[in-house]
Design a protein around this motif. Structure first.
Motif, PDB file in Angstrom:
ATOM      1  N   GLU A  73       0.807  -1.218   0.000  1.00 16.35           N
ATOM      2  CA  GLU A  73       0.000   0.000   0.000  1.00 16.35           C
ATOM      3  C   GLU A  73       0.847   1.278   0.000  1.00 16.35           C
ATOM      4  N   ASP A 198      -4.657  -3.489   2.750  1.00 20.10           N
ATOM      5  CA  ASP A 198      -5.106  -2.134   3.035  1.00 20.10           C
ATOM      6  C   ASP A 198      -5.313  -1.403   1.713  1.00 20.10           C
ATOM      7  N   ARG A 203     -10.620  -0.148   3.882  1.00 22.86           N
ATOM      8  CA  ARG A 203     -10.423   0.648   5.094  1.00 22.86           C
ATOM      9  C   ARG A 203     -11.739   0.820   5.845  1.00 22.86           C
ATOM     10  N   ARG A 225      -4.255  -5.851   8.405  1.00 23.95           N
ATOM     11  CA  ARG A 225      -3.834  -4.454   8.351  1.00 23.95           C
ATOM     12  C   ARG A 225      -4.668  -3.653   9.349  1.00 23.95           C
ATOM     13  N   LEU A 228      -8.175  -1.800   8.606  1.00 26.02           N
ATOM     14  CA  LEU A 228      -9.362  -2.591   8.274  1.00 26.02           C
ATOM     15  C   LEU A 228     -10.482  -2.379   9.292  1.00 26.02           C
ATOM     16  N   ARG A 252      -2.938   1.256  12.772  1.00 28.39           N
ATOM     17  CA  ARG A 252      -2.826   2.406  11.866  1.00 28.39           C
ATOM     18  C   ARG A 252      -1.472   3.092  12.004  1.00 28.39           C
TER      19      ARG A 252
END
Length: 310
Positions: A73, A198, A203, A225, A228, A252
């Motif tokens: 990502e 991700d 998200r 991730r 999520l 995050r």
């Protein structure tokens, strides 16, 4: 001569140099490999998301960038990268590590092991868990890692449901896809495992609405991730009892800030992004084999779909 630039950072070069050379030697390629090269001479770049290399425009001869991790990502949106991008998928060490992490924590929650491991009151409460066949598990994400984990859980007797963005078929796993399929996949899930990439489409996939659709007291295991899950929605669901526990390996912001509520929450287990790491020897073999394919004019394996983000 095939010129390969290792642009994954000096700290990884010390680990990867010998295994990469060994793997490349086994292919029979005539190659150069190093951490420094004139951009216009480079054919392949071995890459990691934290690399200082961000401008690919000078690499006019570039045939492919080969990411050492499964997650891409941080590079898919780079406008200077126009060459093919591959990611680490078939590293047997990475896959085995993820299967072991997911299986271990699913069994931990299924068996109620936390209450036995931490029992300061010495309470004698013989709460017998159901058999695995009575504990529905849903795996969100049916890529290579998701399929491997779902297959192992099914082998252990759990009724396994899987969900993916596009239609998949996995032996012994009930598969759903698309928005409607996600609701069906969550409806009976007593344990949810997240193994999605991700992307903009994933998200906050587990937001307040979808967390509320889970059975009361469901458990979440997230080695996929951090983005999520909507963090605030998860904390609210934990406080309300809708979610009984969350074991989280990705976040995050990493490392997870010391003042983040997850650290102190009694219903959250934090693990420091250890679910699965790329194993050097097996990853080196995957990279070397893919470069060999490129030089032989064969399609590269594990190409990233830039639009999908993985």
């Amino acid at each position: 001569m095939t010129n390969i630039l290792f642009a994954a950072g000096p700290e990884l070069w010390a680990d990867y140099e010998t295994p990469l050379r060994r793997a490349l030697d086994a292919t029979g390629l005539d190659y150069t490999l190093g951490c420094d090269a004139a951009p216009e001479t480079v054919d392949y770049i071995v890459y990691a998301p934290g690399s200082k290399l961000q401008d690919f425009a000078p690499y006019t001869r570039l045939k492919a960038v080969m990411n050492l991790w499964a997650g891409v990502e941080k590079i898919t949106g780079n406008p200077t990268l126009t060459a093919p991008l591959t990611r680490m998928v078939d590293d047997e060490g990475l896959t085995q590590g993820m299967v072991e992490y997911v299986t271990g924590h699913v069994l931990r929650h299924h068996l109620g092991m936390d209450a036995h491991i931490v029992n300061p009151e010495h309470a004698w409460e013989p709460n017998v868990p159901p058999l695995s066949r009575e504990r529905p598990v849903t795996v969100l994400g049916l890529g290579a890692l998701g399929q491997a984990c779902a297959g192992m859980l099914a082998h252990l007797g759990f009724p396994v449901t899987g969900w993916s963005r596009t239609e998949k078929q996995v032996e012994r796993v009930t598969c759903f896809h698309g928005d409607d399929g996600l609701s069906r996949a969550l409806a009976d899930a007593q344990i949810v495992v997240l193994l999605l990439p991700d992307t903009p489409a994933t998200r906050n996939l587990l937001d307040a609405d979808r967390l509320a659709r889970l059975p009361w007291g469901a458990v979440i295991v997230n080695p996929g991730r951090g983005p999520l899950i909507d963090d605030d929605a998860l904390l609210a669901a934990l406080d309300a009892g809708q979610i009984a526990h969350a074991t989280l390996d990705t976040f995050r912001t990493e490392p997870l800030p010391a003042d983040h509520p997850f650290w102190a929450h009694p219903k959250v287990t934090v693990t420091p992004h250890i679910a699965s790491e790329t194993r050097v020897d097996s990853a080196a073999r995957v990279i070397a084999a893919n470069i060999r394919r490129g030089e032989d004019g064969e399609p590269l394996l594990h190409l990233v779909d830039r639009d999908a983000g993985y």
